[in-house]
Design a protein around this motif. Structure first.
Motif, short mmCIF file in Angstrom:
data_model
loop_
_atom_site.label_atom_id
_atom_site.label_comp_id
_atom_site.label_asym_id
_atom_site.label_seq_id
_atom_site.Cartn_x
_atom_site.Cartn_y
_atom_site.Cartn_z
N LEU A 172 -0.92 0.27 -10.01
CA LEU A 172 -1.25 0.50 -8.60
C LEU A 172 -0.29 -0.26 -7.69
O LEU A 172 -0.20 -1.48 -7.76
N HIS A 173 0.41 0.49 -6.84
CA HIS A 173 1.38 -0.12 -5.94
C HIS A 173 1.14 0.27 -4.48
O HIS A 173 1.93 -0.06 -3.61
N VAL A 174 0.05 0.98 -4.23
CA VAL A 174 -0.30 1.37 -2.86
C VAL A 174 -1.59 0.65 -2.49
O VAL A 174 -2.36 0.25 -3.36
N PRO A 175 -1.85 0.45 -1.19
CA PRO A 175 -3.04 -0.33 -0.79
C PRO A 175 -4.36 0.37 -1.06
O PRO A 175 -4.45 1.60 -1.04
N LEU A 176 -5.37 -0.45 -1.32
CA LEU A 176 -6.73 0.05 -1.51
C LEU A 176 -7.63 -0.25 -0.32
O LEU A 176 -8.74 0.27 -0.23
N LYS A 177 -7.17 -1.12 0.58
CA LYS A 177 -8.06 -1.68 1.60
C LYS A 177 -8.59 -0.67 2.60
O LYS A 177 -9.54 -0.97 3.32
N LEU A 228 -1.67 6.53 -11.02
CA LEU A 228 -2.76 5.91 -10.25
C LEU A 228 -2.45 5.87 -8.76
O LEU A 228 -3.34 6.05 -7.93
N ASP A 229 -1.20 5.65 -8.40
CA ASP A 229 -0.82 5.66 -6.99
C ASP A 229 -1.13 7.01 -6.36
O ASP A 229 -1.65 7.09 -5.24
#
Length: 334
Positions: A98-103, A71-72
Protein backbone atom coordinates in the motif's frame (compact mmCIF):
# COMPACT_ATOMS: atom_id res chain seq x y z
CA UNK A 1 -16.38 11.81 5.97
CA UNK A 2 -19.63 11.19 4.09
CA UNK A 3 -20.44 7.76 2.71
CA UNK A 4 -22.44 7.78 -0.49
CA UNK A 5 -25.70 5.84 -0.77
CA UNK A 6 -23.91 3.25 -2.88
CA UNK A 7 -20.27 3.37 -1.83
CA UNK A 8 -17.60 1.52 -3.73
CA UNK A 9 -16.52 -1.41 -1.57
CA UNK A 10 -13.14 -3.12 -1.46
CA UNK A 11 -12.36 -6.46 0.21
CA UNK A 12 -8.79 -7.36 1.14
CA UNK A 13 -8.06 -11.05 1.68
CA UNK A 14 -8.55 -14.43 0.04
CA UNK A 15 -9.40 -16.74 2.94
CA UNK A 16 -12.65 -18.19 4.22
CA UNK A 17 -13.73 -15.11 6.18
CA UNK A 18 -12.94 -12.78 3.28
CA UNK A 19 -14.96 -15.10 1.02
CA UNK A 20 -17.91 -15.06 3.43
CA UNK A 21 -17.71 -11.26 3.57
CA UNK A 22 -17.71 -11.07 -0.22
CA UNK A 23 -20.80 -13.29 -0.29
CA UNK A 24 -22.65 -11.01 2.11
CA UNK A 25 -21.66 -7.83 0.30
CA UNK A 26 -22.68 -9.13 -3.13
CA UNK A 27 -25.93 -10.68 -1.84
CA UNK A 28 -27.99 -7.54 -2.42
CA UNK A 29 -26.88 -7.06 -6.03
CA UNK A 30 -23.80 -5.22 -4.80
CA UNK A 31 -20.49 -4.90 -6.63
CA UNK A 32 -17.13 -5.24 -4.90
CA UNK A 33 -13.47 -4.79 -5.67
CA UNK A 34 -11.57 -7.80 -4.32
CA UNK A 35 -7.85 -7.93 -3.59
CA UNK A 36 -5.98 -11.23 -3.40
CA UNK A 37 -2.22 -11.51 -3.19
CA UNK A 38 -2.06 -14.66 -5.31
CA UNK A 39 -2.77 -13.97 -8.97
CA UNK A 40 -3.16 -17.72 -9.59
CA UNK A 41 -6.04 -17.84 -7.12
CA UNK A 42 -7.72 -15.00 -9.01
CA UNK A 43 -7.31 -16.84 -12.32
CA UNK A 44 -8.74 -20.04 -10.85
CA UNK A 45 -11.63 -18.13 -9.25
CA UNK A 46 -12.60 -16.65 -12.59
CA UNK A 47 -12.72 -20.11 -14.19
CA UNK A 48 -14.47 -21.93 -11.33
CA UNK A 49 -16.73 -19.05 -10.17
CA UNK A 50 -15.79 -19.85 -6.59
CA UNK A 51 -12.78 -19.53 -4.32
CA UNK A 52 -10.54 -22.46 -5.27
CA UNK A 53 -9.31 -22.93 -1.69
CA UNK A 54 -12.02 -21.79 0.74
CA UNK A 55 -15.83 -22.16 0.94
CA UNK A 56 -15.78 -23.84 -2.45
CA UNK A 57 -19.54 -24.43 -2.29
CA UNK A 58 -20.23 -20.68 -2.58
CA UNK A 59 -20.66 -19.72 -6.22
CA UNK A 60 -20.36 -16.05 -7.20
CA UNK A 61 -21.71 -13.90 -10.00
CA UNK A 62 -18.44 -12.70 -11.48
CA UNK A 63 -20.16 -9.62 -12.94
CA UNK A 64 -20.35 -8.31 -9.36
CA UNK A 65 -16.61 -8.63 -8.69
CA UNK A 66 -13.56 -6.77 -9.95
CA UNK A 67 -10.49 -8.75 -8.91
CA UNK A 68 -7.04 -7.25 -8.45
CA UNK A 69 -3.67 -8.12 -6.96
CA UNK A 70 -2.83 -4.40 -6.76
CA UNK A 71 -3.73 -3.04 -3.32
CA UNK A 72 -3.17 0.57 -4.36
CA UNK A 73 -5.64 0.16 -7.20
CA UNK A 74 -8.25 -1.35 -4.89
CA UNK A 75 -7.91 1.47 -2.35
CA UNK A 76 -8.08 4.20 -5.00
CA UNK A 77 -11.24 2.66 -6.50
CA UNK A 78 -13.05 2.04 -3.19
CA UNK A 79 -14.72 4.22 -0.55
CA UNK A 80 -15.06 1.50 2.08
CA UNK A 81 -12.15 -0.94 2.58
CA UNK A 82 -12.77 -4.21 4.44
CA UNK A 83 -9.62 -5.93 5.71
CA UNK A 84 -10.04 -9.68 6.25
CA UNK A 85 -6.56 -11.18 6.43
CA UNK A 86 -4.82 -12.94 9.34
CA UNK A 87 -3.41 -10.47 11.85
CA UNK A 88 0.08 -11.97 11.53
CA UNK A 89 0.17 -10.89 7.87
CA UNK A 90 -1.42 -7.45 8.13
CA UNK A 91 1.70 -5.38 8.60
CA UNK A 92 3.66 -7.15 5.87
CA UNK A 93 0.85 -7.04 3.32
CA UNK A 94 -0.17 -3.45 3.96
CA UNK A 95 3.27 -1.88 4.33
CA UNK A 96 4.72 -3.68 1.31
CA UNK A 97 1.78 -3.19 -1.05
CA UNK A 98 0.00 0.00 0.00
CA UNK A 99 1.49 3.30 -1.16
CA UNK A 100 -1.61 5.49 -1.35
CA UNK A 101 -3.35 7.14 1.64
CA UNK A 102 -6.11 5.48 3.63
CA UNK A 103 -7.10 8.46 5.76
CA UNK A 104 -9.94 9.57 3.49
CA UNK A 105 -11.54 6.10 3.45
CA UNK A 106 -13.87 4.25 5.79
CA UNK A 107 -11.76 1.32 6.93
CA UNK A 108 -13.41 -1.83 8.27
CA UNK A 109 -11.49 -4.48 10.22
CA UNK A 110 -12.82 -8.03 10.15
CA UNK A 111 -9.56 -9.26 11.69
CA UNK A 112 -9.60 -11.07 15.04
CA UNK A 113 -6.08 -10.44 16.29
CA UNK A 114 -3.26 -8.06 17.21
CA UNK A 115 -0.30 -6.77 15.24
CA UNK A 116 2.54 -9.08 16.38
CA UNK A 117 5.45 -7.58 18.33
CA UNK A 118 3.75 -4.16 18.55
CA UNK A 119 0.64 -5.63 20.23
CA UNK A 120 -1.63 -3.04 18.62
CA UNK A 121 -5.25 -3.73 17.78
CA UNK A 122 -5.96 -3.42 14.07
CA UNK A 123 -7.84 -0.19 14.71
CA UNK A 124 -4.88 1.28 16.60
CA UNK A 125 -2.50 0.22 13.83
CA UNK A 126 -4.61 1.82 11.11
CA UNK A 127 -5.03 4.99 13.16
CA UNK A 128 -1.37 5.39 14.11
CA UNK A 129 0.32 4.07 10.97
CA UNK A 130 -2.07 5.39 8.30
CA UNK A 131 -3.72 8.33 10.07
CA UNK A 132 -7.22 6.93 9.60
CA UNK A 133 -9.47 8.91 12.00
CA UNK A 134 -11.03 6.71 14.68
CA UNK A 135 -14.45 7.93 13.52
CA UNK A 136 -13.78 6.26 10.14
CA UNK A 137 -12.74 2.89 11.57
CA UNK A 138 -15.33 0.14 11.97
CA UNK A 139 -14.74 -3.17 13.75
CA UNK A 140 -16.75 -6.28 12.82
CA UNK A 141 -17.39 -8.87 15.53
CA UNK A 142 -19.49 -12.02 15.71
CA UNK A 143 -20.72 -14.47 16.76
CA UNK A 144 -20.34 -15.64 13.19
CA UNK A 145 -18.44 -18.40 11.40
CA UNK A 146 -17.79 -18.21 7.68
CA UNK A 147 -18.99 -21.79 7.20
CA UNK A 148 -22.48 -20.89 8.42
CA UNK A 149 -22.55 -17.83 6.17
CA UNK A 150 -21.82 -20.21 3.30
CA UNK A 151 -24.77 -22.34 4.43
CA UNK A 152 -26.95 -19.21 4.78
CA UNK A 153 -27.79 -20.01 8.39
CA UNK A 154 -29.12 -17.05 10.37
CA UNK A 155 -26.18 -15.11 11.80
CA UNK A 156 -25.61 -11.85 13.69
CA UNK A 157 -22.82 -9.31 13.29
CA UNK A 158 -21.90 -6.31 15.43
CA UNK A 159 -20.32 -3.22 13.86
CA UNK A 160 -18.43 -0.99 16.29
CA UNK A 161 -17.28 2.58 15.65
CA UNK A 162 -16.92 5.77 17.61
CA UNK A 163 -19.20 7.23 14.93
CA UNK A 164 -22.45 5.27 15.22
CA UNK A 165 -23.75 6.73 11.96
CA UNK A 166 -20.78 5.26 10.09
CA UNK A 167 -21.25 1.95 11.93
CA UNK A 168 -24.89 1.80 10.83
CA UNK A 169 -24.11 2.68 7.21
CA UNK A 170 -21.48 -0.07 7.02
CA UNK A 171 -23.76 -2.54 8.80
CA UNK A 172 -26.45 -1.98 6.18
CA UNK A 173 -24.05 -3.12 3.46
CA UNK A 174 -23.88 -6.56 5.09
CA UNK A 175 -27.54 -7.08 5.93
CA UNK A 176 -29.37 -9.78 3.98
CA UNK A 177 -32.00 -12.41 4.67
CA UNK A 178 -29.62 -14.57 6.75
CA UNK A 179 -27.58 -11.78 8.40
CA UNK A 180 -28.86 -9.39 11.08
CA UNK A 181 -26.72 -6.53 12.34
CA UNK A 182 -26.37 -4.29 15.36
CA UNK A 183 -24.04 -1.41 16.20
CA UNK A 184 -21.80 -0.43 19.10
CA UNK A 185 -19.43 2.37 20.07
CA UNK A 186 -17.00 0.00 21.84
CA UNK A 187 -14.20 -0.38 19.28
CA UNK A 188 -11.59 -1.37 21.87
CA UNK A 189 -13.68 -3.85 23.83
CA UNK A 190 -14.92 -5.64 20.73
CA UNK A 191 -11.40 -5.92 19.32
CA UNK A 192 -9.80 -7.14 22.53
CA UNK A 193 -12.79 -9.42 23.09
CA UNK A 194 -12.28 -10.97 19.65
CA UNK A 195 -8.64 -11.68 20.47
CA UNK A 196 -9.46 -13.16 23.86
CA UNK A 197 -12.29 -15.39 22.67
CA UNK A 198 -9.78 -17.12 20.39
CA UNK A 199 -7.41 -17.63 23.32
CA UNK A 200 -10.22 -19.09 25.42
CA UNK A 201 -11.32 -21.32 22.53
CA UNK A 202 -7.81 -22.77 22.44
CA UNK A 203 -8.13 -23.44 26.17
CA UNK A 204 -11.47 -25.14 25.54
CA UNK A 205 -9.92 -27.28 22.83
CA UNK A 206 -6.95 -28.25 25.00
CA UNK A 207 -9.32 -29.38 27.74
CA UNK A 208 -11.40 -31.30 25.20
CA UNK A 209 -8.25 -33.01 23.94
CA UNK A 210 -7.39 -33.93 27.53
CA UNK A 211 -10.87 -35.49 27.86
CA UNK A 212 -12.36 -33.00 30.30
CA UNK A 213 -16.13 -33.13 30.02
CA UNK A 214 -19.01 -30.74 29.46
CA UNK A 215 -19.37 -29.93 33.16
CA UNK A 216 -15.82 -28.62 33.27
CA UNK A 217 -16.20 -26.78 29.96
CA UNK A 218 -19.13 -24.85 31.40
CA UNK A 219 -17.01 -23.73 34.35
CA UNK A 220 -14.08 -22.89 32.07
CA UNK A 221 -16.16 -20.63 29.80
CA UNK A 222 -17.96 -19.03 32.79
CA UNK A 223 -14.55 -18.05 34.12
CA UNK A 224 -13.39 -16.99 30.65
CA UNK A 225 -16.10 -14.35 30.25
CA UNK A 226 -15.20 -12.97 33.69
CA UNK A 227 -11.55 -12.86 32.64
CA UNK A 228 -12.48 -11.04 29.44
CA UNK A 229 -14.53 -8.51 31.41
CA UNK A 230 -11.69 -7.83 33.85
CA UNK A 231 -9.22 -7.28 31.03
CA UNK A 232 -11.27 -5.03 28.72
CA UNK A 233 -12.59 -2.96 31.63
CA UNK A 234 -9.04 -2.40 32.84
CA UNK A 235 -7.43 -1.67 29.48
CA UNK A 236 -10.28 0.51 28.20
CA UNK A 237 -12.84 1.42 30.87
CA UNK A 238 -16.30 2.34 29.60
CA UNK A 239 -19.92 1.30 30.07
CA UNK A 240 -20.37 -2.09 28.37
CA UNK A 241 -22.47 -5.20 28.91
CA UNK A 242 -20.20 -8.25 28.67
CA UNK A 243 -23.31 -10.43 28.13
CA UNK A 244 -23.82 -8.76 24.74
CA UNK A 245 -23.44 -11.12 21.78
CA UNK A 246 -20.26 -9.41 20.54
CA UNK A 247 -18.52 -10.60 23.72
CA UNK A 248 -20.29 -13.57 25.31
CA UNK A 249 -21.92 -14.81 22.11
CA UNK A 250 -18.68 -14.73 20.15
CA UNK A 251 -16.89 -16.49 23.01
CA UNK A 252 -19.49 -19.26 23.13
CA UNK A 253 -19.54 -20.03 19.41
CA UNK A 254 -15.74 -19.98 19.14
CA UNK A 255 -15.31 -22.22 22.16
CA UNK A 256 -17.96 -24.80 21.23
CA UNK A 257 -18.45 -24.84 17.46
CA UNK A 258 -17.24 -27.60 15.18
CA UNK A 259 -16.15 -24.84 12.81
CA UNK A 260 -13.83 -23.15 15.33
CA UNK A 261 -10.24 -23.42 14.13
CA UNK A 262 -8.96 -22.21 17.53
CA UNK A 263 -10.82 -24.96 19.37
CA UNK A 264 -9.56 -27.46 16.79
CA UNK A 265 -6.00 -26.23 17.26
CA UNK A 266 -6.34 -26.50 21.03
CA UNK A 267 -7.77 -30.01 20.78
CA UNK A 268 -4.73 -31.10 18.81
CA UNK A 269 -2.43 -29.60 21.44
CA UNK A 270 -4.37 -31.38 24.18
CA UNK A 271 -4.01 -34.68 22.32
CA UNK A 272 -0.24 -34.32 22.23
CA UNK A 273 0.55 -32.49 19.00
CA UNK A 274 3.40 -30.01 19.11
CA UNK A 275 2.54 -26.43 18.16
CA UNK A 276 4.43 -26.78 14.88
CA UNK A 277 2.82 -30.07 13.89
CA UNK A 278 -0.67 -28.75 14.74
CA UNK A 279 -0.07 -25.64 12.65
CA UNK A 280 1.20 -27.70 9.72
CA UNK A 281 -1.81 -30.00 9.76
CA UNK A 282 -4.36 -27.17 9.87
CA UNK A 283 -5.17 -25.48 6.59
CA UNK A 284 -6.23 -22.24 8.32
CA UNK A 285 -4.56 -20.03 10.90
CA UNK A 286 -5.60 -20.19 14.56
CA UNK A 287 -5.45 -16.50 15.50
CA UNK A 288 -5.39 -17.31 19.21
CA UNK A 289 -1.84 -18.66 18.94
CA UNK A 290 -0.53 -15.19 18.12
CA UNK A 291 -3.16 -13.42 20.22
CA UNK A 292 -2.24 -15.07 23.52
CA UNK A 293 1.34 -13.82 23.27
CA UNK A 294 0.15 -10.27 22.61
CA UNK A 295 -2.38 -10.29 25.46
CA UNK A 296 0.20 -11.80 27.81
CA UNK A 297 2.68 -9.02 27.00
CA UNK A 298 0.05 -6.26 27.27
CA UNK A 299 -1.01 -7.63 30.65
CA UNK A 300 2.53 -7.27 31.99
CA UNK A 301 1.62 -3.57 32.22
CA UNK A 302 -1.88 -3.98 33.69
CA UNK A 303 -1.44 -7.11 35.83
CA UNK A 304 -5.06 -8.28 35.45
CA UNK A 305 -5.80 -11.69 36.99
CA UNK A 306 -5.92 -13.93 33.89
CA UNK A 307 -5.35 -17.59 34.81
CA UNK A 308 -6.80 -19.05 31.60
CA UNK A 309 -4.75 -16.78 29.36
CA UNK A 310 -1.63 -17.55 31.39
CA UNK A 311 -2.27 -21.28 31.12
CA UNK A 312 -2.61 -21.14 27.33
CA UNK A 313 0.52 -18.99 27.06
CA UNK A 314 2.50 -21.41 29.24
CA UNK A 315 1.42 -24.39 27.15
CA UNK A 316 2.06 -22.80 23.75
CA UNK A 317 5.14 -20.68 24.43
CA UNK A 318 6.76 -22.06 27.59
CA UNK A 319 6.13 -25.67 26.50
CA UNK A 320 4.60 -26.64 29.83
CA UNK A 321 2.75 -29.97 29.67
CA UNK A 322 -0.97 -29.40 28.93
CA UNK A 323 -1.83 -32.08 31.49
CA UNK A 324 0.13 -30.32 34.22
CA UNK A 325 -0.91 -26.78 33.30
CA UNK A 326 -4.63 -27.51 33.08
CA UNK A 327 -4.52 -29.42 36.37
CA UNK A 328 -3.05 -26.30 37.98
CA UNK A 329 -5.72 -24.17 36.26
CA UNK A 330 -8.53 -26.25 37.75
CA UNK A 331 -7.58 -24.92 41.20
CA UNK A 332 -7.99 -21.33 39.94
CA UNK A 333 -11.51 -21.73 38.58
CA UNK A 334 -14.72 -21.22 40.51
Amino acid sequence: MEIENKPRIGVVGGGSWATAIAKMLTENNGHINWFMRNIESIKAFKVLKHNPRYLCEVEFDLDRISFTDDLDKLVMNSDVIVFAIPSAFVKNVVTSRLHVPLKDKVVVSAIKGLIPEENLTIGEFLHKQYEVPLEQIVIISGPCHSEEIALERLSYLTFASQNLRVARLVAQLFECFYVKTTISDDIYGTEYGAVLKNVFAIASGICHGLRYGDNFQAVLISNAIQEMERFVNTVHPMQRDIKFSAYLGDLLVTSYSQFSRNRTFGTMIGKGYSVKSAQMEMLMIAEGYFGVKGIHEINEQFNVHMPITNAVYNILYERISPTVEIRLLTDELR
